[in-house]
Design a protein around this motif. Structure first.
Motif, PDB file in Angstrom:
ATOM      1  N   ASN A  34      28.830  -7.324  98.606  1.00  0.00           N
ATOM      2  CA  ASN A  34      28.455  -6.720  97.319  1.00  0.00           C
ATOM      3  C   ASN A  34      29.659  -6.257  96.504  1.00  0.00           C
ATOM      4  O   ASN A  34      29.550  -5.386  95.647  1.00  0.00           O
ATOM      5  CB  ASN A  34      27.471  -5.563  97.532  1.00  0.00           C
ATOM      6  CG  ASN A  34      28.044  -4.450  98.392  1.00  0.00           C
ATOM      7  OD1 ASN A  34      29.184  -4.521  98.837  1.00  0.00           O
ATOM      8  ND2 ASN A  34      27.252  -3.410  98.620  1.00  0.00           N
ATOM      9  N   GLY A  35      30.807  -6.845  96.764  1.00  0.00           N
ATOM     10  CA  GLY A  35      31.985  -6.600  95.930  1.00  0.00           C
ATOM     11  C   GLY A  35      32.842  -5.442  96.350  1.00  0.00           C
ATOM     12  O   GLY A  35      34.056  -5.578  96.519  1.00  0.00           O
ATOM     13  N   ILE A  36      32.220  -4.283  96.524  1.00  0.00           N
ATOM     14  CA  ILE A  36      33.016  -3.076  96.767  1.00  0.00           C
ATOM     15  C   ILE A  36      32.217  -2.041  97.566  1.00  0.00           C
ATOM     16  O   ILE A  36      31.014  -1.878  97.365  1.00  0.00           O
ATOM     17  CB  ILE A  36      33.488  -2.466  95.422  1.00  0.00           C
ATOM     18  CG1 ILE A  36      34.522  -1.361  95.638  1.00  0.00           C
ATOM     19  CG2 ILE A  36      32.316  -1.984  94.580  1.00  0.00           C
ATOM     20  CD1 ILE A  36      35.258  -0.955  94.348  1.00  0.00           C
ATOM     21  N   HIS A  37      32.893  -1.396  98.486  1.00  0.00           N
ATOM     22  CA  HIS A  37      32.340  -0.221  99.161  1.00  0.00           C
ATOM     23  C   HIS A  37      32.782   1.004  98.378  1.00  0.00           C
ATOM     24  O   HIS A  37      33.901   1.054  97.860  1.00  0.00           O
ATOM     25  CB  HIS A  37      32.873  -0.126 100.595  1.00  0.00           C
ATOM     26  CG  HIS A  37      32.694   1.238 101.198  1.00  0.00           C
ATOM     27  ND1 HIS A  37      31.555   1.622 101.865  1.00  0.00           N
ATOM     28  CD2 HIS A  37      33.526   2.339 101.186  1.00  0.00           C
ATOM     29  CE1 HIS A  37      31.680   2.867 102.257  1.00  0.00           C
ATOM     30  NE2 HIS A  37      32.857   3.338 101.873  1.00  0.00           N
ATOM     31  N   CYS A  38      31.937   2.015  98.323  1.00  0.00           N
ATOM     32  CA  CYS A  38      32.342   3.292  97.733  1.00  0.00           C
ATOM     33  C   CYS A  38      31.846   4.433  98.616  1.00  0.00           C
ATOM     34  O   CYS A  38      30.856   4.288  99.342  1.00  0.00           O
ATOM     35  CB  CYS A  38      31.818   3.452  96.311  1.00  0.00           C
ATOM     36  SG  CYS A  38      30.016   3.495  96.184  1.00  0.00           S
ATOM     37  N   THR A  39      32.543   5.543  98.546  1.00  0.00           N
ATOM     38  CA  THR A  39      32.131   6.734  99.278  1.00  0.00           C
ATOM     39  C   THR A  39      30.784   7.210  98.740  1.00  0.00           C
ATOM     40  O   THR A  39      30.599   7.333  97.526  1.00  0.00           O
ATOM     41  CB  THR A  39      33.180   7.847  99.122  1.00  0.00           C
ATOM     42  OG1 THR A  39      34.456   7.354  99.532  1.00  0.00           O
ATOM     43  CG2 THR A  39      32.825   9.065  99.952  1.00  0.00           C
ATOM     44  N   ASP A  40      29.841   7.481  99.642  1.00  0.00           N
ATOM     45  CA  ASP A  40      28.493   7.880  99.223  1.00  0.00           C
ATOM     46  C   ASP A  40      28.325   9.386  99.053  1.00  0.00           C
ATOM     47  O   ASP A  40      27.585   9.834  98.182  1.00  0.00           O
ATOM     48  CB  ASP A  40      27.461   7.382 100.247  1.00  0.00           C
ATOM     49  CG  ASP A  40      27.258   5.887 100.169  1.00  0.00           C
ATOM     50  OD1 ASP A  40      27.279   5.350  99.051  1.00  0.00           O
ATOM     51  OD2 ASP A  40      27.091   5.255 101.220  1.00  0.00           O
ATOM     52  N   LEU A  41      29.003  10.165  99.907  1.00  0.00           N
ATOM     53  CA  LEU A  41      28.773  11.610  99.916  1.00  0.00           C
ATOM     54  C   LEU A  41      30.031  12.365  99.518  1.00  0.00           C
ATOM     55  O   LEU A  41      31.147  11.996  99.917  1.00  0.00           O
ATOM     56  CB  LEU A  41      28.333  12.062 101.320  1.00  0.00           C
ATOM     57  CG  LEU A  41      27.065  11.405 101.868  1.00  0.00           C
ATOM     58  CD1 LEU A  41      26.831  11.839 103.304  1.00  0.00           C
ATOM     59  CD2 LEU A  41      25.869  11.753 100.989  1.00  0.00           C
ATOM     60  N   GLN A  42      29.869  13.421  98.750  1.00  0.00           N
ATOM     61  CA  GLN A  42      30.976  14.232  98.273  1.00  0.00           C
ATOM     62  C   GLN A  42      31.901  14.669  99.417  1.00  0.00           C
ATOM     63  O   GLN A  42      33.121  14.599  99.314  1.00  0.00           O
ATOM     64  CB  GLN A  42      30.422  15.456  97.540  1.00  0.00           C
ATOM     65  CG  GLN A  42      31.467  16.497  97.128  1.00  0.00           C
ATOM     66  CD  GLN A  42      32.412  15.962  96.068  1.00  0.00           C
ATOM     67  OE1 GLN A  42      32.018  15.139  95.246  1.00  0.00           O
ATOM     68  NE2 GLN A  42      33.658  16.414  96.076  1.00  0.00           N
TER      69      GLN A  42
END
Length: 377
Positions: free
Chosen positions: A352-360
């Protein structure tokens, strides 16, 4: 008859810790692979079409994945392969200078569309001592102090580029040293498009094989920690996945990110299976077992780019960046958030292109994993 390229490849079994060696053959015209187990003197993989590997990925030191086994190429298997690969595998250093870091997405896109492979990359913040050491050959010249002051005025991005005749090819893409001359003589060159003058001229390129080797060692040599700059605090992580890197999408994705956020850390990584599994362990038990395995396999399928992202106003970055990335499933993103990164550059829930941090609370944890733990390994 298809051209055959021969290598010696290593695979470290993550379960037993045993190091296996194979003869690996790649048939260019048919895109087929064949492997022999060297120790046991028998076929490991009979000649078969395999679309996950291309000739561009095959050079000494590279890592490829064949049926979930992460293989590192350590030797050429014959003289034909050595001569053929070395002819197209010259390396050079490219530096994106402080004045052009805001344009790094466009510059990286120009690099990949011009036929270069990016085999190493990291963002740095040079100290005065770093700059003076790198430009020592110019010490005593009238422009030396100005140059060193400029090169320490903000972050830079160092890249290792590989291509046939890469030194000449990169300098041609750069254009004349003075940006004013570049705008007249080569208006579509890097310096013509993004430079200001003879010092603030967007980018640097090595001028000879000897200098390329020395300059690459300066930034990427074993144990080099020149200019580490990631904050690992008050930031969040974006991880551009291997499929997007392989498809030449990283420059465009970085361009989208920089329209909204500051990039404060950047590095190319080739994850091994244990590191990839450790990083996504939080998803184990949350997604289906098959999807978890596929997530790990994607992260080891090639190089990924870790991006540390900061809010321009100093605010919280995790949730705003997650919104830019969009829903985990690109198909859903194309309906709900068509301008998000995953909607534009993703293929499936895994690719899906990119992982990002989900939680603050995980912003510091994930940036530290890449920019402190893995960077120091």
């Amino acid at each position: 008859m298809s051209q055959r390229y021969a290598f010696v490849a290593e695979w470290l079994d993550p379960n037993s810790g045993v190091l296996w060696r194979y003869q690996l053959f790649y048939y260019k015209d048919t895109n087929e692979l064949e492997m022999f187990d060297i120790k046991n003197r028998r076929h490991f993989l009979k000649r078969i079409k395999y679309d996950g590997v291309t000739l561009q990925q095959l050079y000494i030191g590279s890592t490829i994945v064949v049926y979930a086994r992460q293989l590192r190429l350590i030797e050429y298997g014959d003289d034909f392969t050595r001569q053929s690969i070395e002819a197209r595998a010259e390396k050079t250093l490219a530096l994106i200078k402080p004045d052009a870091v805001k344009h790094m997405g466009k510059i990286i896109n120009a690099i990949t569309t011009s036929g270069f492979s990016i085999t190493n990359m990291r963002m740095c913040q040079l100290s005065r001592a770093d700059a003076e050491a790198f430009y020592a050959v110019h010490a005593g010249r009238p422009f030396f102090n100005t140059l060193c002051s400029f090169m320490t005025s903000g972050p830079i991005v160092a890249l290792e580029l590989m291509a046939a005749s890469s030194i000449t090819k990169w300098r041609d893409l750069l254009g004349p040293t003075d940006s004013s001359t570049a705008r007249q003589q080569a208006p579509n060159s890097i310096r013509g498009l993004f430079g200001s003058d003879g010092t603030r001229n967007a980018a640097h390129g090595s001028d000879s094989p000897a200098n390329a080797a020395a300059e690459l060692s300066f930034f990427f040599g074993k144990g080099s920690s020149v200019g580490r700059c990631a904050r690992c605090s008050g930031t969040t992580l974006g991880l551009i996945k291997p499929h997007a890197v392989k498809d030449g999408l990283a420059g465009m994705m970085l361009d989208c990110i920089q329209e909204v956020f500051d990039v404060t850390g950047l590095q190319l990584f080739a994850l091994d299976k244990p590191a990839a599994a450790e990083f996504v362990e939080v998803y184990k038990g949350v997604v289906a077992p098959g999807e978890f395995s596929a997530m790990v396999d994607e992260l080891v399928a090639g190089s990924c780019i870790a991006v540390e992202v900061a809010d321009r106003e100093g605010g919280e970055a995790v949730e705003p960046f997650r919104q830019l990335c969009g829903p985990l499933d690109p198909e859903l993103g194309r309906v709900l958030r068509p301008h998000s990164l995953r909607a534009r550059f993703g293929v499936s829930r895994v690719r899906n292109g990119i992982h990002c941090t989900d939680l603050q609370e995980n912003g510091q944890l994930e940036t530290s994993y890449f920019f402190r733990i893995l960077q120091a390994a």
